[in-house]
Structure formats: structure tokens, C-alpha cells
Design a protein around this motif. Structure first.
Motif, mmCIF file in Angstrom:
data_model
loop_
_atom_site.group_PDB
_atom_site.id
_atom_site.type_symbol
_atom_site.label_atom_id
_atom_site.label_comp_id
_atom_site.label_asym_id
_atom_site.label_seq_id
_atom_site.Cartn_x
_atom_site.Cartn_y
_atom_site.Cartn_z
ATOM 1 N N ALA A 1 0.821 -1.221 0.000
ATOM 2 C CA ALA A 1 0.000 0.000 0.000
ATOM 3 C C ALA A 1 0.849 1.263 0.000
ATOM 4 N N ASN A 2 1.931 1.239 -0.786
ATOM 5 C CA ASN A 2 2.767 2.420 -0.978
ATOM 6 C C ASN A 2 2.514 2.938 -2.391
ATOM 7 N N CYS A 3 2.041 4.165 -2.504
ATOM 8 C CA CYS A 3 1.611 4.693 -3.798
ATOM 9 C C CYS A 3 2.742 4.678 -4.822
ATOM 10 N N GLY A 4 3.946 5.072 -4.418
ATOM 11 C CA GLY A 4 5.066 5.096 -5.348
ATOM 12 C C GLY A 4 5.375 3.727 -5.916
ATOM 13 N N ASP A 5 5.428 2.715 -5.051
ATOM 14 C CA ASP A 5 5.735 1.361 -5.506
ATOM 15 C C ASP A 5 4.614 0.780 -6.361
ATOM 16 N N GLU A 6 3.380 1.125 -6.041
ATOM 17 C CA GLU A 6 2.274 0.656 -6.876
ATOM 18 C C GLU A 6 2.302 1.334 -8.247
ATOM 19 N N CYS A 7 2.818 2.557 -8.305
ATOM 20 C CA CYS A 7 2.981 3.218 -9.605
ATOM 21 C C CYS A 7 4.069 2.545 -10.439
ATOM 22 N N PHE A 8 5.072 1.949 -9.773
ATOM 23 C CA PHE A 8 6.057 1.156 -10.520
ATOM 24 C C PHE A 8 5.345 0.060 -11.310
ATOM 25 N N LYS A 9 4.381 -0.574 -10.674
ATOM 26 C CA LYS A 9 3.645 -1.649 -11.344
ATOM 27 C C LYS A 9 2.893 -1.112 -12.560
ATOM 28 N N PRO B 1 -1.973 32.110 6.446
ATOM 29 C CA PRO B 1 -2.757 33.240 5.920
ATOM 30 C C PRO B 1 -2.887 33.220 4.392
ATOM 31 N N TRP B 2 -1.952 32.543 3.722
ATOM 32 C CA TRP B 2 -1.943 32.529 2.253
ATOM 33 C C TRP B 2 -2.255 31.163 1.652
ATOM 34 N N TYR B 3 -2.136 30.105 2.465
ATOM 35 C CA TYR B 3 -2.316 28.744 1.953
ATOM 36 C C TYR B 3 -3.308 27.948 2.797
ATOM 37 N N ASP B 4 -4.077 27.112 2.106
ATOM 38 C CA ASP B 4 -4.744 25.986 2.742
ATOM 39 C C ASP B 4 -3.920 24.744 2.415
ATOM 40 N N PHE B 5 -4.020 23.725 3.267
ATOM 41 C CA PHE B 5 -3.148 22.561 3.133
ATOM 42 C C PHE B 5 -3.963 21.281 3.003
ATOM 43 N N ASN B 6 -3.625 20.501 1.990
ATOM 44 C CA ASN B 6 -4.184 19.161 1.837
ATOM 45 C C ASN B 6 -3.104 18.151 2.196
ATOM 46 N N PHE B 7 -3.345 17.367 3.242
ATOM 47 C CA PHE B 7 -2.397 16.335 3.658
ATOM 48 C C PHE B 7 -2.786 15.018 2.982
ATOM 49 N N TYR B 8 -1.861 14.455 2.214
ATOM 50 C CA TYR B 8 -2.125 13.200 1.498
ATOM 51 C C TYR B 8 -1.158 12.112 1.970
ATOM 52 N N PRO B 9 -1.624 11.074 2.645
ATOM 53 C CA PRO B 9 -0.748 9.933 2.926
ATOM 54 C C PRO B 9 -0.436 9.175 1.631
ATOM 55 N N LEU B 10 0.828 8.802 1.452
ATOM 56 C CA LEU B 10 1.223 7.993 0.300
ATOM 57 C C LEU B 10 1.511 6.547 0.693
ATOM 58 N N SER B 11 1.768 6.303 1.979
ATOM 59 C CA SER B 11 2.047 4.945 2.461
ATOM 60 C C SER B 11 1.038 4.583 3.542
ATOM 61 N N GLN B 12 0.412 3.413 3.378
ATOM 62 C CA GLN B 12 -0.616 2.987 4.328
ATOM 63 C C GLN B 12 -0.235 1.742 5.111
ATOM 64 N N ILE C 1 -7.206 16.735 5.921
ATOM 65 C CA ILE C 1 -6.502 15.459 5.788
ATOM 66 C C ILE C 1 -7.290 14.595 4.814
ATOM 67 N N LYS C 2 -6.664 14.283 3.700
ATOM 68 C CA LYS C 2 -7.327 13.580 2.607
ATOM 69 C C LYS C 2 -7.152 12.065 2.731
ATOM 70 N N LYS C 3 -7.941 11.353 1.948
ATOM 71 C CA LYS C 3 -7.775 9.905 1.870
ATOM 72 C C LYS C 3 -6.430 9.579 1.223
ATOM 73 N N PRO C 4 -5.829 8.447 1.581
ATOM 74 C CA PRO C 4 -4.544 8.069 0.980
ATOM 75 C C PRO C 4 -4.635 7.960 -0.540
ATOM 76 N N LEU C 5 -3.576 8.394 -1.208
ATOM 77 C CA LEU C 5 -3.481 8.248 -2.661
ATOM 78 C C LEU C 5 -2.958 6.853 -2.970
ATOM 79 N N LYS C 6 -3.583 6.188 -3.943
ATOM 80 C CA LYS C 6 -3.243 4.792 -4.210
ATOM 81 C C LYS C 6 -2.665 4.554 -5.599
ATOM 82 N N VAL C 7 -3.063 5.362 -6.582
ATOM 83 C CA VAL C 7 -2.653 5.102 -7.963
ATOM 84 C C VAL C 7 -2.151 6.390 -8.605
ATOM 85 N N PHE C 8 -1.508 6.235 -9.753
ATOM 86 C CA PHE C 8 -0.876 7.356 -10.451
ATOM 87 C C PHE C 8 -1.871 8.475 -10.763
ATOM 88 N N LYS C 9 -3.024 8.121 -11.284
ATOM 89 C CA LYS C 9 -4.011 9.127 -11.686
ATOM 90 C C LYS C 9 -4.416 10.005 -10.506
#
Length: 341
Positions: free
Chosen positions: A19-27, A194-205, A230-238
Motif C-alpha cells: 500500500a505504498n503509492c510510489g511502488d504501486e505506480c512502478f507496477k 494566511p496565504w495557503y490551505d493545506f491538503n495532507f495526502y498519505p502515500l504509504s498505508q 486530511i485527505k484519503k490516501p493516494l493509491k494510484v498514479f491518476k
């Protein structure tokens, strides 16, 4: 009469199925490179330490990722030949280990130029390829889909590896170092809020590197939590490209956070906690947007943000993006030709 369909099995060995997005993108990169043709069907197999490793006398592809280690190789039969593709060296001990198994290696493509030079200095032939996720890029793919909004958006990729290493090893000093890093990061995000909102994306689950935990710690340490989602974990390249292309800035401790940002054409700041992150920035002229681990402070991160916000930096990212996509595709075809011999 129709020709008989040939079946070709290619086995990849790496950190797959965790469940690591980078390694799954290798596939995904492997699948795009070995698509079925009129006369050949490819059976692609991705082994990991949870699965059964190949014991028969065959060729196995080691990679991608920092996988040139006994942890992986010792699961293969001694007679198994190895092609290294898209791997990196995480330390000098990896160079020494590779030298010890060089008679088994029949081809090598590494993702850092520095690593290629280190091997050649020891008489080991190696080729350079950018990280193989760049194969999935397209020169014409839409990038940087930022919309008009009251505040900018920063996509944040945090790594929980060091924190979990400290807990597993019961290393109080390392744990305190990582806590101090979290406190400083939280202060930086508060300064930028003051200038940014932040989206936290887990890449490893995976429970071995559970990035959601780090996201929650940063959120807890911040004063202006209303700026964080805090966003849902990213799983795939898209998903990863969508998240980075919709951001104005990427703040990342994760290696593939850099790769996704570059592919999306989004300015980024590297929080350099690993050698591979630092090398990517050094070798691609982004050192001024990379915060060295031994120089980590609120001031150094803010200085790197200023660099990334400067308009010419976006042009540098776009130029690197096109170059790395092209280089990755050229070397992918060279690897494919080599393995199909």
C-alpha cells in the motif's frame, strides 16, 4: 494460419503489495511497458516479502526502488540471474553489497546519476534512468489545473518512516529529533496559513510506514488547524497527479511527492530526510528548493518556499519534466529490448 501466441513471464522483486503509492505506480509503469501484442502475452508477477519468492533458475528484475539489499536478494536461489531496473542505492553499504553479487547481475539501470558513477568507479557497468514513474508521463498530458480561489493550496506529503524506526528500535534520541521536526513543520504551516490551505495526502498505508499518523501529528501541533484537510490516501498514479496538479505548491518529505509534483508541473519544496530526495534535487538543479536534514529550521523551509514561489521556478520544473519523461521512455525501451533477448 494464425501464429501461436507466446507467453512471457517477467518477475519483479521489490516493496510491492504494501500500500505504498510510489511502488504501486512502478507496477503501472511495468504494465505500460509490457503490453500484450498480437503474438506475445506477458505474465507480470510482483513479489514481495509477504509472497513466495522464485526459487527456480531464472532471471528476476530487482526494482524499482531502493531494493539492492540482502533482504530481497537472499530470497532468490543462488543461481538466479538479476536485472536491476529503476533502483537506487540508499548508502555506501548498498554499493559494497552490489559489488559482492555483481557476477549474478546481467544488466543495471539506476535512478540516480551519482549511483551510476559510484558503480562505474568500481568497474561495474550501469546505466542511468530517471525514476520509472516518469514513463507514465506524457508531454501532452494536462498539468497544473489550478483554479481561481481566495487562498493558494499546498499539497503535503509527510513520511512516518523515521518516527516508526525510532519506536521499533526504542531510540529516544531519534524519536525526539523527529518530534522537533514535526514542531518546526507545524510552525511553518502556521506561518503560511494566511496565504495557503493545506491538503495532507498519505502515500504509504502499510503499518510499517503509516503516513496518516504523521499527518495527524502535524495537524495536532498546528494552531491554525482550520487551514488543513486530511485527505484519503493516494493509491494510484491518476490520483497522485490530480492531487499535485490541483495544488499551487507541493511540500514533501516523500520521494514520489517530488516525482508527482514534477510530472504535474507544480513547484515543490523538498524536506530532505532521505538521500534519494536530496540526490533528485541536486541532479536536476533543484537544490535551492531542498532543505537539507542538517539545516532544517523554520527559516530554511520558508526560504525554500520563497524559491518555489518565484515564477521562473515553474519554468525550471516544466523543463525538467519534459526531459525526464523523454529520458525515462528511452531507457524503458532499452530495458525492454534487453530483457526480450
Amino acid at each position: 494460419m494464425a501464429s501461436k501466441l507466446k507467453h512471457r513471464t517477467i518477475r519483479f522483486l521489490g516493496w510491492y503489495g504494501h500500500a505504498n503509492c510510489g511502488d504501486e505506480c512502478f507496477k503501472e509503469a511495468h504494465k505500460s511497458l509490457f503490453e500484450d501484442s498480437d503474438d506475445t502475452h506477458f505474465d507480470l508477477i510482483w513479489d514481495n516479502e509477504r509472497g513466495k519468492y522464485s526459487k527456480q533458475d531464472e532471471v528476476v528484475v530487482l526494482g524499482a526502488g531502493d531494493v539492492i539489499k540482502p533482504f530481497y536478494v537472499e530470497r532468490l536461489a543462488p543461481s538466479t540471474k538479476i536485472i536491476i531496473y529503476g533502483a537506487g542505492l540508499s548508502s555506501t553499504s548498498d554499493v559494497e553489497y552490489m559489488e559482492s553479487i555483481k557476477k549474478r547481475i546481467i544488466g543495471t539501470w539506476l535512478r540516480n546519476k551519482t549511483d551510476v558513477e559510484a558503480l562505474r568507479d568500481r568497474g561495474i557497468e550501469a546505466q542511468y534512468t530517471p525514476d520509472i514513474v516518469f514513463q507514465l508521463g506524457n508531454e501532452n498530458m494536462p498539468v497544473k489545473s489550478v483554479k481561481n480561489r481566495a487562498k493558494k493550496v499546498a499539497a503535503c506529503f509527510f513520511s512516518n518512516n523515521s518516527t516508526q524506526y525510532s519506536l521499533y528500535g526504542r531510540d529516544l534520541l531519534l524519536f525526539n529529533d523527529e518530534l522537533n521536526r514535526k514542531i518546526k513543520l507545524a510552525k511553518v504551516l502556521d506561518l503560511l496559513s494566511p496565504w495557503y490551505d493545506f491538503n495532507f495526502y498519505p502515500l504509504s498505508q502499510d503499518l510499517n510506514d503509516y503516513d496518516m499518523s504523521y499527518c495527524c501529528d502535524i495537524y495536532t501541533l498546528m494552531h491554525n488547524r482550520s487551514s488543513v484537510t486530511i485527505k484519503k490516501p493516494l493509491k494510484v498514479f491518476k490520483e497522485a497527479i490530480k492531487a499535485t496538479s490541483e495544488a499551487d505548491l507541493v511540500l514533501t518529505m516523500k520521494f514520489h511527492g517530488l516525482i508527482f509534483a514534477c510530472l504535474a508541473g507544480t513547484p515543490f519544496v523538498n524536506i530532505a530526510t532521505t538521500r534519494k530526495n536530496a540526490l533528485f534535487c541536486q541532479e536536476n538543479s533543484f537544490a535551492d528548493a531542498s532543505v537539507a536534514e542538517d539545516n532544517f529550521s523554520e527559516a530554511s523551509v520558508m526560504a525554500a518556499v520563497k524559491v518555489a514561489e518565484y515564477p521562473p521556478f515553474s519554468d525550471r520544473v516544466s523543463q525538467a519534466r519534459l526531459r525526464l519523461i523523454n529520458e525515462a521512455k528511452v531507457q524503458a525501451q532499452a530495458f525492454r529490448t534487453f530483457i526480450m533477448k
